[in-house]
Design a protein around this motif. Structure first.
Motif, PDB file in Angstrom:
ATOM      1  N   GLN A 385       0.825  -1.211   0.000  1.00 30.61           N
ATOM      2  CA  GLN A 385       0.000   0.000   0.000  1.00 30.61           C
ATOM      3  C   GLN A 385       0.867   1.272   0.000  1.00 30.61           C
ATOM      4  O   GLN A 385       0.497   2.284  -0.582  1.00 30.61           O
ATOM      5  CB  GLN A 385      -0.900  -0.033   1.226  1.00 30.61           C
ATOM      6  CG  GLN A 385      -2.013   0.977   1.185  1.00 30.61           C
ATOM      7  CD  GLN A 385      -2.804   0.987   2.471  1.00 30.61           C
ATOM      8  OE1 GLN A 385      -2.641   0.111   3.317  1.00 30.61           O
ATOM      9  NE2 GLN A 385      -3.658   1.959   2.626  1.00 30.61           N
ATOM     10  N   GLU A 386       2.012   1.171   0.659  1.00 28.37           N
ATOM     11  CA  GLU A 386       2.924   2.322   0.710  1.00 28.37           C
ATOM     12  C   GLU A 386       3.423   2.702  -0.682  1.00 28.37           C
ATOM     13  O   GLU A 386       3.694   3.856  -0.975  1.00 28.37           O
ATOM     14  CB  GLU A 386       4.160   1.987   1.571  1.00 28.37           C
ATOM     15  CG  GLU A 386       3.863   1.693   3.022  1.00 28.37           C
ATOM     16  CD  GLU A 386       3.267   2.910   3.713  1.00 28.37           C
ATOM     17  OE1 GLU A 386       3.815   4.005   3.516  1.00 28.37           O
ATOM     18  OE2 GLU A 386       2.239   2.748   4.397  1.00 28.37           O
ATOM     19  N   PHE A 387       3.595   1.681  -1.528  1.00 23.49           N
ATOM     20  CA  PHE A 387       4.205   1.918  -2.836  1.00 23.49           C
ATOM     21  C   PHE A 387       3.209   2.169  -3.951  1.00 23.49           C
ATOM     22  O   PHE A 387       3.598   2.486  -5.069  1.00 23.49           O
ATOM     23  CB  PHE A 387       5.035   0.691  -3.261  1.00 23.49           C
ATOM     24  CG  PHE A 387       6.045   0.237  -2.256  1.00 23.49           C
ATOM     25  CD1 PHE A 387       6.883   1.152  -1.628  1.00 23.49           C
ATOM     26  CD2 PHE A 387       6.177  -1.104  -1.952  1.00 23.49           C
ATOM     27  CE1 PHE A 387       7.820   0.730  -0.708  1.00 23.49           C
ATOM     28  CE2 PHE A 387       7.113  -1.538  -1.035  1.00 23.49           C
ATOM     29  CZ  PHE A 387       7.936  -0.618  -0.403  1.00 23.49           C
ATOM     30  N   THR A 388       1.931   1.950  -3.700  1.00 21.83           N
ATOM     31  CA  THR A 388       0.958   1.977  -4.802  1.00 21.83           C
ATOM     32  C   THR A 388      -0.076   3.083  -4.606  1.00 21.83           C
ATOM     33  O   THR A 388      -0.330   3.517  -3.485  1.00 21.83           O
ATOM     34  CB  THR A 388       0.211   0.620  -4.897  1.00 21.83           C
ATOM     35  OG1 THR A 388      -0.333   0.317  -3.615  1.00 21.83           O
ATOM     36  CG2 THR A 388       1.152  -0.495  -5.312  1.00 21.83           C
ATOM     37  N   SER A 389      -0.683   3.508  -5.715  1.00 21.61           N
ATOM     38  CA  SER A 389      -1.731   4.528  -5.610  1.00 21.61           C
ATOM     39  C   SER A 389      -3.105   3.879  -5.624  1.00 21.61           C
ATOM     40  O   SER A 389      -4.105   4.508  -5.327  1.00 21.61           O
ATOM     41  CB  SER A 389      -1.615   5.500  -6.771  1.00 21.61           C
ATOM     42  OG  SER A 389      -1.600   4.787  -7.987  1.00 21.61           O
ATOM     43  N   PHE A 390      -3.154   2.613  -5.993  1.00 17.32           N
ATOM     44  CA  PHE A 390      -4.421   1.877  -6.028  1.00 17.32           C
ATOM     45  C   PHE A 390      -4.140   0.423  -5.672  1.00 17.32           C
ATOM     46  O   PHE A 390      -3.186  -0.173  -6.186  1.00 17.32           O
ATOM     47  CB  PHE A 390      -5.051   1.961  -7.423  1.00 17.32           C
ATOM     48  CG  PHE A 390      -6.129   0.948  -7.636  1.00 17.32           C
ATOM     49  CD1 PHE A 390      -7.372   1.099  -7.050  1.00 17.32           C
ATOM     50  CD2 PHE A 390      -5.899  -0.182  -8.407  1.00 17.32           C
ATOM     51  CE1 PHE A 390      -8.363   0.155  -7.213  1.00 17.32           C
ATOM     52  CE2 PHE A 390      -6.894  -1.135  -8.585  1.00 17.32           C
ATOM     53  CZ  PHE A 390      -8.118  -0.965  -7.989  1.00 17.32           C
ATOM     54  N   LEU A 391      -4.943  -0.122  -4.783  1.00 15.58           N
ATOM     55  CA  LEU A 391      -4.764  -1.517  -4.374  1.00 15.58           C
ATOM     56  C   LEU A 391      -6.119  -2.110  -4.028  1.00 15.58           C
ATOM     57  O   LEU A 391      -6.900  -1.496  -3.294  1.00 15.58           O
ATOM     58  CB  LEU A 391      -3.854  -1.581  -3.140  1.00 15.58           C
ATOM     59  CG  LEU A 391      -3.708  -2.942  -2.448  1.00 15.58           C
ATOM     60  CD1 LEU A 391      -3.070  -3.968  -3.367  1.00 15.58           C
ATOM     61  CD2 LEU A 391      -2.864  -2.794  -1.179  1.00 15.58           C
ATOM     62  N   ARG A 392      -6.400  -3.270  -4.599  1.00  8.12           N
ATOM     63  CA  ARG A 392      -7.661  -3.953  -4.249  1.00  8.12           C
ATOM     64  C   ARG A 392      -7.401  -5.447  -4.083  1.00  8.12           C
ATOM     65  O   ARG A 392      -6.680  -6.045  -4.892  1.00  8.12           O
ATOM     66  CB  ARG A 392      -8.695  -3.725  -5.352  1.00  8.12           C
ATOM     67  CG  ARG A 392     -10.048  -4.317  -5.042  1.00  8.12           C
ATOM     68  CD  ARG A 392     -11.082  -3.886  -6.089  1.00  8.12           C
ATOM     69  NE  ARG A 392     -11.967  -4.988  -6.393  1.00  8.12           N
ATOM     70  CZ  ARG A 392     -12.713  -5.066  -7.482  1.00  8.12           C
ATOM     71  NH1 ARG A 392     -12.683  -4.104  -8.384  1.00  8.12           N
ATOM     72  NH2 ARG A 392     -13.493  -6.108  -7.683  1.00  8.12           N
ATOM     73  N   VAL A 393      -7.973  -6.018  -3.042  1.00 12.40           N
ATOM     74  CA  VAL A 393      -7.908  -7.477  -2.852  1.00 12.40           C
ATOM     75  C   VAL A 393      -9.095  -8.074  -3.602  1.00 12.40           C
ATOM     76  O   VAL A 393     -10.245  -7.766  -3.305  1.00 12.40           O
ATOM     77  CB  VAL A 393      -7.982  -7.858  -1.351  1.00 12.40           C
ATOM     78  CG1 VAL A 393      -7.993  -9.367  -1.197  1.00 12.40           C
ATOM     79  CG2 VAL A 393      -6.806  -7.262  -0.591  1.00 12.40           C
ATOM     80  N   LEU A 394      -8.799  -8.921  -4.587  1.00  8.36           N
ATOM     81  CA  LEU A 394      -9.878  -9.528  -5.379  1.00  8.36           C
ATOM     82  C   LEU A 394     -10.476 -10.739  -4.655  1.00  8.36           C
ATOM     83  O   LEU A 394     -11.617 -11.108  -4.915  1.00  8.36           O
ATOM     84  CB  LEU A 394      -9.353  -9.949  -6.748  1.00  8.36           C
ATOM     85  CG  LEU A 394      -8.884  -8.800  -7.650  1.00  8.36           C
ATOM     86  CD1 LEU A 394      -8.139  -9.336  -8.862  1.00  8.36           C
ATOM     87  CD2 LEU A 394     -10.075  -7.951  -8.092  1.00  8.36           C
TER      88      LEU A 394
END
Ligand SMILES: O=C(O)C(=O)C[C@]1(C(=O)O)C=C[C@@H](O)C=C1
Length: 418
Positions: A385-394
Protein backbone atom coordinates in the motif's frame (compact mmCIF):
# COMPACT_ATOMS: atom_id res chain seq x y z
CA UNK A 1 -14.57 -13.19 -33.74
CA UNK A 2 -17.69 -14.75 -35.20
CA UNK A 3 -20.68 -14.96 -32.87
CA UNK A 4 -22.67 -18.11 -33.33
CA UNK A 5 -26.31 -18.34 -32.42
CA UNK A 6 -26.74 -21.29 -30.11
CA UNK A 7 -30.02 -23.12 -29.97
CA UNK A 8 -29.84 -23.83 -26.22
CA UNK A 9 -31.33 -21.39 -23.69
CA UNK A 10 -28.74 -19.02 -22.32
CA UNK A 11 -28.32 -15.61 -20.78
CA UNK A 12 -27.57 -13.09 -23.49
CA UNK A 13 -25.97 -9.71 -23.70
CA UNK A 14 -28.39 -7.09 -24.94
CA UNK A 15 -28.19 -3.40 -25.80
CA UNK A 16 -31.58 -2.68 -24.30
CA UNK A 17 -32.23 -2.52 -20.56
CA UNK A 18 -34.77 -5.28 -20.74
CA UNK A 19 -35.66 -8.24 -18.62
CA UNK A 20 -33.01 -10.42 -17.02
CA UNK A 21 -34.78 -13.76 -16.99
CA UNK A 22 -32.58 -16.65 -18.17
CA UNK A 23 -34.73 -17.65 -21.08
CA UNK A 24 -33.89 -18.12 -24.72
CA UNK A 25 -35.81 -15.09 -25.91
CA UNK A 26 -34.97 -12.70 -23.11
CA UNK A 27 -31.83 -10.68 -22.87
CA UNK A 28 -29.77 -9.39 -20.02
CA UNK A 29 -28.54 -5.81 -20.03
CA UNK A 30 -24.92 -5.14 -19.34
CA UNK A 31 -25.12 -1.36 -19.03
CA UNK A 32 -22.35 1.10 -19.65
CA UNK A 33 -20.85 1.35 -16.25
CA UNK A 34 -17.74 3.43 -15.97
CA UNK A 35 -14.70 1.52 -14.82
CA UNK A 36 -13.99 3.86 -11.98
CA UNK A 37 -17.32 3.14 -10.30
CA UNK A 38 -16.22 -0.36 -9.45
CA UNK A 39 -12.52 0.06 -9.07
CA UNK A 40 -12.57 1.40 -5.54
CA UNK A 41 -9.55 3.61 -5.87
CA UNK A 42 -9.26 4.50 -2.22
CA UNK A 43 -5.89 3.52 -0.79
CA UNK A 44 -7.52 1.90 2.22
CA UNK A 45 -10.08 -0.08 0.24
CA UNK A 46 -8.53 -3.45 0.93
CA UNK A 47 -8.18 -2.70 4.63
CA UNK A 48 -11.74 -1.57 5.14
CA UNK A 49 -13.23 -4.49 3.23
CA UNK A 50 -11.18 -7.01 5.20
CA UNK A 51 -11.91 -5.29 8.51
CA UNK A 52 -15.63 -5.48 7.77
CA UNK A 53 -15.27 -9.06 6.74
CA UNK A 54 -13.46 -10.19 9.84
CA UNK A 55 -16.13 -8.68 12.08
CA UNK A 56 -18.85 -10.55 10.22
CA UNK A 57 -19.98 -13.99 11.23
CA UNK A 58 -22.04 -14.79 8.16
CA UNK A 59 -22.55 -13.22 4.76
CA UNK A 60 -25.77 -11.56 3.71
CA UNK A 61 -26.59 -14.63 1.65
CA UNK A 62 -25.92 -17.00 4.51
CA UNK A 63 -27.83 -14.92 7.01
CA UNK A 64 -30.82 -14.86 4.66
CA UNK A 65 -30.80 -18.59 4.30
CA UNK A 66 -30.34 -18.94 8.06
CA UNK A 67 -33.30 -16.65 8.63
CA UNK A 68 -35.39 -18.65 6.25
CA UNK A 69 -34.46 -21.88 8.00
CA UNK A 70 -35.48 -20.40 11.34
CA UNK A 71 -38.76 -18.74 10.50
CA UNK A 72 -39.85 -20.27 7.24
CA UNK A 73 -39.62 -17.12 5.15
CA UNK A 74 -37.32 -16.78 2.24
CA UNK A 75 -37.61 -12.98 2.22
CA UNK A 76 -35.76 -12.69 5.50
CA UNK A 77 -38.58 -11.00 7.44
CA UNK A 78 -39.20 -12.41 10.91
CA UNK A 79 -42.38 -14.32 11.55
CA UNK A 80 -42.86 -15.32 15.15
CA UNK A 81 -46.30 -16.84 14.64
CA UNK A 82 -46.13 -20.65 15.01
CA UNK A 83 -46.57 -22.40 11.69
CA UNK A 84 -47.74 -25.84 10.66
CA UNK A 85 -44.57 -27.76 9.88
CA UNK A 86 -46.48 -30.51 8.07
CA UNK A 87 -47.81 -28.08 5.51
CA UNK A 88 -44.30 -27.50 4.20
CA UNK A 89 -42.63 -29.40 1.38
CA UNK A 90 -40.70 -32.44 2.69
CA UNK A 91 -37.31 -30.89 1.94
CA UNK A 92 -38.29 -27.83 3.96
CA UNK A 93 -39.64 -29.65 7.00
CA UNK A 94 -36.38 -30.78 8.54
CA UNK A 95 -34.92 -27.29 8.11
CA UNK A 96 -37.65 -25.79 10.25
CA UNK A 97 -37.04 -28.00 13.24
CA UNK A 98 -33.24 -28.24 13.21
CA UNK A 99 -31.51 -25.80 15.56
CA UNK A 100 -28.61 -23.81 14.21
CA UNK A 101 -25.29 -25.57 14.56
CA UNK A 102 -21.71 -24.45 14.09
CA UNK A 103 -21.71 -25.79 10.52
CA UNK A 104 -24.47 -23.33 9.60
CA UNK A 105 -22.03 -20.57 10.42
CA UNK A 106 -19.18 -21.78 8.23
CA UNK A 107 -18.51 -20.33 4.77
CA UNK A 108 -20.67 -21.27 1.80
CA UNK A 109 -20.58 -25.01 1.14
CA UNK A 110 -18.27 -26.30 -1.59
CA UNK A 111 -20.62 -29.06 -2.74
CA UNK A 112 -22.80 -26.55 -4.53
CA UNK A 113 -26.09 -28.41 -4.70
CA UNK A 114 -28.93 -26.01 -5.53
CA UNK A 115 -26.46 -23.28 -6.41
CA UNK A 116 -27.06 -21.52 -9.70
CA UNK A 117 -23.68 -21.14 -11.37
CA UNK A 118 -23.18 -18.90 -14.41
CA UNK A 119 -20.58 -19.85 -17.03
CA UNK A 120 -19.72 -18.57 -20.48
CA UNK A 121 -20.61 -20.82 -23.39
CA UNK A 122 -23.20 -23.48 -24.19
CA UNK A 123 -23.60 -26.99 -22.74
CA UNK A 124 -20.51 -29.06 -23.51
CA UNK A 125 -18.16 -26.09 -22.98
CA UNK A 126 -15.19 -26.66 -20.68
CA UNK A 127 -16.50 -23.85 -18.51
CA UNK A 128 -19.63 -25.91 -17.85
CA UNK A 129 -17.41 -28.80 -16.73
CA UNK A 130 -15.45 -26.42 -14.51
CA UNK A 131 -18.70 -25.18 -12.93
CA UNK A 132 -19.62 -28.81 -12.19
CA UNK A 133 -16.20 -29.50 -10.71
CA UNK A 134 -16.35 -26.40 -8.52
CA UNK A 135 -19.95 -26.96 -7.43
CA UNK A 136 -21.09 -30.56 -8.00
CA UNK A 137 -24.86 -30.84 -8.53
CA UNK A 138 -25.16 -27.12 -9.22
CA UNK A 139 -27.55 -25.71 -11.78
CA UNK A 140 -25.21 -24.48 -14.52
CA UNK A 141 -26.48 -21.37 -16.32
CA UNK A 142 -25.01 -20.76 -19.81
CA UNK A 143 -24.21 -17.13 -20.68
CA UNK A 144 -23.21 -15.84 -24.10
CA UNK A 145 -20.43 -13.57 -22.78
CA UNK A 146 -18.16 -13.35 -19.77
CA UNK A 147 -19.69 -10.02 -18.79
CA UNK A 148 -23.16 -11.55 -18.72
CA UNK A 149 -21.93 -14.14 -16.21
CA UNK A 150 -20.64 -11.32 -13.97
CA UNK A 151 -23.96 -9.51 -14.25
CA UNK A 152 -25.98 -12.65 -13.62
CA UNK A 153 -24.36 -12.90 -10.18
CA UNK A 154 -24.66 -9.18 -9.48
CA UNK A 155 -28.37 -9.28 -10.35
CA UNK A 156 -29.00 -12.41 -8.22
CA UNK A 157 -29.93 -14.51 -11.27
CA UNK A 158 -26.99 -16.73 -10.38
CA UNK A 159 -25.27 -17.37 -7.04
CA UNK A 160 -21.79 -17.89 -8.46
CA UNK A 161 -19.88 -17.50 -11.71
CA UNK A 162 -17.06 -19.81 -12.78
CA UNK A 163 -14.81 -18.18 -15.35
CA UNK A 164 -11.45 -19.10 -16.97
CA UNK A 165 -8.47 -16.86 -16.21
CA UNK A 166 -5.50 -18.75 -17.64
CA UNK A 167 -4.48 -21.81 -19.57
CA UNK A 168 -1.14 -23.59 -19.39
CA UNK A 169 -0.68 -23.36 -23.18
CA UNK A 170 -2.82 -20.46 -24.35
CA UNK A 171 -1.97 -18.08 -21.50
CA UNK A 172 -4.22 -15.56 -19.79
CA UNK A 173 -7.82 -14.84 -20.65
CA UNK A 174 -7.34 -11.09 -20.52
CA UNK A 175 -10.97 -10.17 -20.80
CA UNK A 176 -11.70 -11.71 -17.41
CA UNK A 177 -8.86 -9.82 -15.74
CA UNK A 178 -10.37 -6.57 -17.01
CA UNK A 179 -13.85 -7.61 -15.88
CA UNK A 180 -12.64 -8.56 -12.40
CA UNK A 181 -11.57 -4.97 -11.99
CA UNK A 182 -14.68 -3.43 -13.52
CA UNK A 183 -17.10 -5.47 -11.40
CA UNK A 184 -17.28 -5.86 -7.64
CA UNK A 185 -17.50 -9.63 -7.33
CA UNK A 186 -15.10 -11.53 -5.08
CA UNK A 187 -12.95 -14.54 -5.91
CA UNK A 188 -14.07 -17.27 -3.50
CA UNK A 189 -12.25 -20.25 -5.00
CA UNK A 190 -10.31 -21.66 -7.92
CA UNK A 191 -10.55 -24.85 -9.90
CA UNK A 192 -8.12 -26.35 -12.38
CA UNK A 193 -9.56 -28.38 -15.23
CA UNK A 194 -7.54 -30.66 -17.53
CA UNK A 195 -8.58 -29.70 -21.05
CA UNK A 196 -8.68 -32.56 -23.53
CA UNK A 197 -9.55 -31.36 -27.03
CA UNK A 198 -11.07 -33.37 -29.88
CA UNK A 199 -11.52 -32.57 -33.56
CA UNK A 200 -15.23 -32.93 -34.33
CA UNK A 201 -17.16 -33.05 -37.59
CA UNK A 202 -20.49 -34.28 -38.92
CA UNK A 203 -20.75 -38.07 -39.27
CA UNK A 204 -19.14 -39.24 -42.52
CA UNK A 205 -16.96 -36.15 -42.98
CA UNK A 206 -13.31 -36.99 -43.57
CA UNK A 207 -10.28 -34.89 -42.77
CA UNK A 208 -9.60 -34.42 -46.51
CA UNK A 209 -12.95 -32.59 -46.93
CA UNK A 210 -12.11 -29.92 -44.39
CA UNK A 211 -11.50 -26.32 -45.45
CA UNK A 212 -11.89 -24.77 -42.01
CA UNK A 213 -11.42 -25.44 -38.29
CA UNK A 214 -13.42 -23.35 -35.81
CA UNK A 215 -13.14 -23.00 -32.04
CA UNK A 216 -12.71 -20.62 -29.14
CA UNK A 217 -9.43 -18.66 -29.62
CA UNK A 218 -7.99 -20.61 -26.67
CA UNK A 219 -8.95 -23.91 -28.29
CA UNK A 220 -7.21 -22.88 -31.54
CA UNK A 221 -4.13 -21.68 -29.64
CA UNK A 222 -3.91 -24.88 -27.58
CA UNK A 223 -4.00 -27.12 -30.68
CA UNK A 224 -2.03 -24.99 -33.13
CA UNK A 225 0.95 -27.31 -33.67
CA UNK A 226 -1.06 -30.52 -33.64
CA UNK A 227 -3.38 -29.23 -36.37
CA UNK A 228 -0.34 -28.52 -38.52
CA UNK A 229 1.11 -31.96 -37.76
CA UNK A 230 -2.20 -33.48 -38.86
CA UNK A 231 -1.83 -31.70 -42.21
CA UNK A 232 -4.75 -29.42 -41.45
CA UNK A 233 -3.34 -26.26 -42.98
CA UNK A 234 -6.84 -24.88 -43.46
CA UNK A 235 -8.52 -21.65 -42.36
CA UNK A 236 -8.81 -21.33 -38.57
CA UNK A 237 -11.69 -19.25 -37.34
CA UNK A 238 -12.35 -18.03 -33.81
CA UNK A 239 -15.83 -18.30 -32.34
CA UNK A 240 -17.33 -17.65 -28.90
CA UNK A 241 -16.79 -21.05 -27.31
CA UNK A 242 -15.71 -24.58 -28.17
CA UNK A 243 -19.08 -26.24 -27.70
CA UNK A 244 -20.76 -23.39 -29.61
CA UNK A 245 -18.52 -24.29 -32.55
CA UNK A 246 -19.75 -27.89 -32.42
CA UNK A 247 -23.34 -26.74 -32.12
CA UNK A 248 -22.94 -24.42 -35.12
CA UNK A 249 -21.67 -27.25 -37.34
CA UNK A 250 -24.50 -29.54 -36.30
CA UNK A 251 -27.24 -26.90 -36.53
CA UNK A 252 -26.15 -25.72 -39.98
CA UNK A 253 -25.09 -29.08 -41.39
CA UNK A 254 -21.68 -27.65 -42.34
CA UNK A 255 -19.67 -30.45 -43.95
CA UNK A 256 -16.41 -28.65 -44.75
CA UNK A 257 -15.74 -27.50 -41.19
CA UNK A 258 -14.47 -29.18 -38.01
CA UNK A 259 -14.69 -27.91 -34.44
CA UNK A 260 -12.15 -28.17 -31.64
CA UNK A 261 -14.23 -29.07 -28.59
CA UNK A 262 -14.79 -31.69 -25.90
CA UNK A 263 -15.92 -35.30 -26.33
CA UNK A 264 -19.02 -34.29 -24.39
CA UNK A 265 -19.79 -31.64 -27.03
CA UNK A 266 -19.53 -34.38 -29.71
CA UNK A 267 -22.09 -36.40 -27.79
CA UNK A 268 -24.48 -33.50 -27.20
CA UNK A 269 -24.45 -32.22 -30.79
CA UNK A 270 -24.18 -35.57 -32.57
CA UNK A 271 -20.73 -35.09 -34.09
CA UNK A 272 -18.00 -37.63 -34.72
CA UNK A 273 -14.55 -37.49 -33.18
CA UNK A 274 -12.01 -37.31 -36.03
CA UNK A 275 -9.02 -36.95 -33.71
CA UNK A 276 -8.72 -37.20 -29.97
CA UNK A 277 -6.34 -35.46 -27.60
CA UNK A 278 -5.21 -32.82 -30.10
CA UNK A 279 -3.98 -30.27 -27.52
CA UNK A 280 -0.27 -29.50 -28.02
CA UNK A 281 0.58 -30.69 -24.51
CA UNK A 282 -1.00 -33.68 -22.78
CA UNK A 283 -1.06 -31.79 -19.46
CA UNK A 284 -3.12 -28.95 -20.89
CA UNK A 285 -4.97 -27.33 -17.99
CA UNK A 286 -7.18 -24.25 -17.55
CA UNK A 287 -7.52 -22.42 -14.27
CA UNK A 288 -10.96 -21.03 -13.44
CA UNK A 289 -11.98 -18.70 -10.63
CA UNK A 290 -15.22 -18.93 -8.68
CA UNK A 291 -16.91 -15.56 -8.13
CA UNK A 292 -19.54 -14.51 -5.59
CA UNK A 293 -21.18 -11.34 -4.34
CA UNK A 294 -19.64 -11.79 -0.89
CA UNK A 295 -16.06 -12.71 -0.03
CA UNK A 296 -15.40 -15.79 2.06
CA UNK A 297 -13.80 -15.56 5.46
CA UNK A 298 -10.09 -16.38 4.99
CA UNK A 299 -8.70 -19.27 7.05
CA UNK A 300 -5.35 -20.72 7.98
CA UNK A 301 -6.24 -24.38 8.36
CA UNK A 302 -5.63 -25.15 4.68
CA UNK A 303 -3.55 -23.59 1.87
CA UNK A 304 -5.02 -20.32 0.69
CA UNK A 305 -4.19 -18.06 -2.22
CA UNK A 306 -4.84 -14.32 -2.39
CA UNK A 307 -5.36 -12.30 -5.58
CA UNK A 308 -4.70 -8.56 -5.67
CA UNK A 309 -4.58 -5.82 -8.30
CA UNK A 310 -2.61 -2.60 -7.97
CA UNK A 311 -1.33 0.40 -9.92
CA UNK A 312 0.97 3.32 -9.45
CA UNK A 313 1.11 6.72 -11.12
CA UNK A 314 4.84 6.42 -11.56
CA UNK A 315 4.44 3.32 -13.71
CA UNK A 316 6.34 0.06 -13.62
CA UNK A 317 9.21 1.22 -11.41
CA UNK A 318 7.06 0.32 -8.39
CA UNK A 319 6.93 -3.34 -9.35
CA UNK A 320 10.26 -4.34 -7.86
CA UNK A 321 9.36 -2.77 -4.49
CA UNK A 322 5.99 -4.48 -4.42
CA UNK A 323 7.44 -7.86 -5.24
CA UNK A 324 10.10 -7.48 -2.56
CA UNK A 325 7.33 -7.06 0.07
CA UNK A 326 6.38 -10.67 -0.66
CA UNK A 327 9.92 -11.99 -1.13
CA UNK A 328 11.05 -10.72 2.31
CA UNK A 329 8.22 -12.65 3.93
CA UNK A 330 8.80 -15.85 1.97
CA UNK A 331 5.45 -15.55 0.27
CA UNK A 332 5.49 -17.28 -3.10
CA UNK A 333 3.86 -15.62 -6.06
CA UNK A 334 1.99 -17.91 -8.43
CA UNK A 335 1.00 -15.43 -11.12
CA UNK A 336 1.75 -11.91 -12.35
CA UNK A 337 -0.30 -10.30 -15.08
CA UNK A 338 -0.31 -6.77 -16.40
CA UNK A 339 -3.15 -5.10 -18.26
CA UNK A 340 -3.61 -1.62 -19.66
CA UNK A 341 -4.93 0.82 -17.09
CA UNK A 342 -8.12 1.73 -18.94
CA UNK A 343 -8.67 4.84 -16.83
CA UNK A 344 -5.27 6.30 -17.72
CA UNK A 345 -3.86 4.26 -20.64
CA UNK A 346 -1.04 6.70 -21.42
CA UNK A 347 0.82 9.21 -19.28
CA UNK A 348 2.69 12.11 -20.81
CA UNK A 349 6.03 12.76 -19.22
CA UNK A 350 5.92 16.55 -19.09
CA UNK A 351 7.76 18.95 -16.78
CA UNK A 352 11.42 18.76 -17.73
CA UNK A 353 10.71 16.52 -20.71
CA UNK A 354 8.25 18.99 -22.29
CA UNK A 355 5.39 16.58 -22.78
CA UNK A 356 6.75 14.56 -25.66
CA UNK A 357 7.64 11.31 -23.99
CA UNK A 358 4.85 9.04 -22.83
CA UNK A 359 4.62 5.76 -21.06
CA UNK A 360 1.86 3.21 -20.93
CA UNK A 361 0.02 2.76 -17.64
CA UNK A 362 -0.65 -0.71 -16.30
CA UNK A 363 -2.76 -2.54 -13.77
CA UNK A 364 -0.78 -5.36 -12.14
CA UNK A 365 -2.50 -8.52 -10.99
CA UNK A 366 -0.64 -10.71 -8.52
CA UNK A 367 -1.63 -14.05 -6.96
CA UNK A 368 0.31 -15.10 -3.87
CA UNK A 369 0.28 -18.18 -1.69
CA UNK A 370 -0.96 -16.94 1.67
CA UNK A 371 -4.27 -16.28 3.36
CA UNK A 372 -5.43 -12.81 4.33
CA UNK A 373 -5.93 -14.29 7.79
CA UNK A 374 -2.12 -14.55 8.12
CA UNK A 375 -0.18 -11.68 9.65
CA UNK A 376 2.57 -11.98 7.02
CA UNK A 377 0.02 -11.41 4.23
CA UNK A 378 -1.49 -8.42 6.02
CA UNK A 379 1.96 -6.95 6.63
CA UNK A 380 2.96 -7.50 3.02
CA UNK A 381 -0.16 -5.69 1.84
CA UNK A 382 0.43 -2.80 4.25
CA UNK A 383 3.84 -2.42 2.65
CA UNK A 384 2.44 -2.74 -0.88
CA UNK A 385 0.00 0.00 0.00
CA UNK A 386 2.92 2.32 0.71
CA UNK A 387 4.20 1.92 -2.84
CA UNK A 388 0.96 1.98 -4.80
CA UNK A 389 -1.73 4.53 -5.61
CA UNK A 390 -4.42 1.88 -6.03
CA UNK A 391 -4.76 -1.52 -4.37
CA UNK A 392 -7.66 -3.95 -4.25
CA UNK A 393 -7.91 -7.48 -2.85
CA UNK A 394 -9.88 -9.53 -5.38
CA UNK A 395 -10.19 -12.47 -3.00
CA UNK A 396 -8.50 -14.79 -0.53
CA UNK A 397 -9.59 -18.36 -1.19
CA UNK A 398 -8.63 -22.04 -0.85
CA UNK A 399 -6.09 -23.25 -3.40
CA UNK A 400 -7.16 -26.05 -5.71
CA UNK A 401 -4.89 -28.85 -4.46
CA UNK A 402 -6.56 -31.69 -6.38
CA UNK A 403 -4.09 -33.77 -8.31
CA UNK A 404 -4.73 -34.61 -11.92
CA UNK A 405 -2.85 -36.41 -14.61
CA UNK A 406 -2.82 -36.03 -18.38
CA UNK A 407 -6.07 -37.55 -19.63
CA UNK A 408 -5.74 -40.56 -21.95
CA UNK A 409 -7.55 -40.41 -25.30
CA UNK A 410 -11.19 -41.45 -24.98
CA UNK A 411 -12.29 -44.81 -26.39
CA UNK A 412 -14.57 -43.16 -28.95
CA UNK A 413 -11.55 -41.91 -30.89
CA UNK A 414 -11.96 -42.84 -34.52
CA UNK A 415 -10.18 -42.18 -37.79
CA UNK A 416 -7.06 -40.17 -37.07
CA UNK A 417 -4.28 -41.27 -34.82
CA UNK A 418 -1.60 -38.88 -33.59
O1 LIG B 1 -14.97 -22.54 -25.03
C1 LIG B 1 -15.04 -23.20 -23.98
O2 LIG B 1 -15.40 -24.40 -23.98
C2 LIG B 1 -14.71 -22.57 -22.73
O3 LIG B 1 -15.15 -23.02 -21.71
C3 LIG B 1 -13.78 -21.41 -22.74
C4 LIG B 1 -12.32 -21.80 -22.58
C5 LIG B 1 -11.44 -20.53 -22.35
O4 LIG B 1 -11.94 -19.42 -22.32
O5 LIG B 1 -10.23 -20.71 -22.19
C6 LIG B 1 -12.14 -22.64 -21.40
C7 LIG B 1 -11.25 -23.64 -21.35
C8 LIG B 1 -10.40 -23.96 -22.50
O6 LIG B 1 -9.15 -23.38 -22.20
C9 LIG B 1 -10.88 -23.39 -23.77
C10 LIG B 1 -11.81 -22.44 -23.79
Amino acid sequence: MRTLLPSSPMLRYSQSPATVTPSRRRFIHCGNRSDSSAIGSSRSDWQSSWAILSSKVVSQEQSESLLSSVNGHSNGSLNLVPFDNNSLAPNQQSKKTTPLSITDLSPAPMHGSNLRVAYQGVPGAYSEAAAGKAYPNCQAIPCDQFEVAFQAVELWIADRAVLPVENSLGGSIHRNYDLLLRHRLHIVGEVQLPVHHCLLALPGVRKEFLTRVISHPQGLAQCEHTLTKLGLNVAREAVDDTAGAAEFIAANNVRDTAAIASARAAEIYGLEILADGIQDDASNVTRFVMLAREPIIPRTDRPFKTSIVFAHEKGTCVLFKVLSAFAFRNISLTKIESRPNHNVPIRLVDEANVGTAKHFEYMFYVDFEASMAEARAQNALSEVQEFTSFLRVLGSYPMDMTSWSPSPPSSSSSTLSL
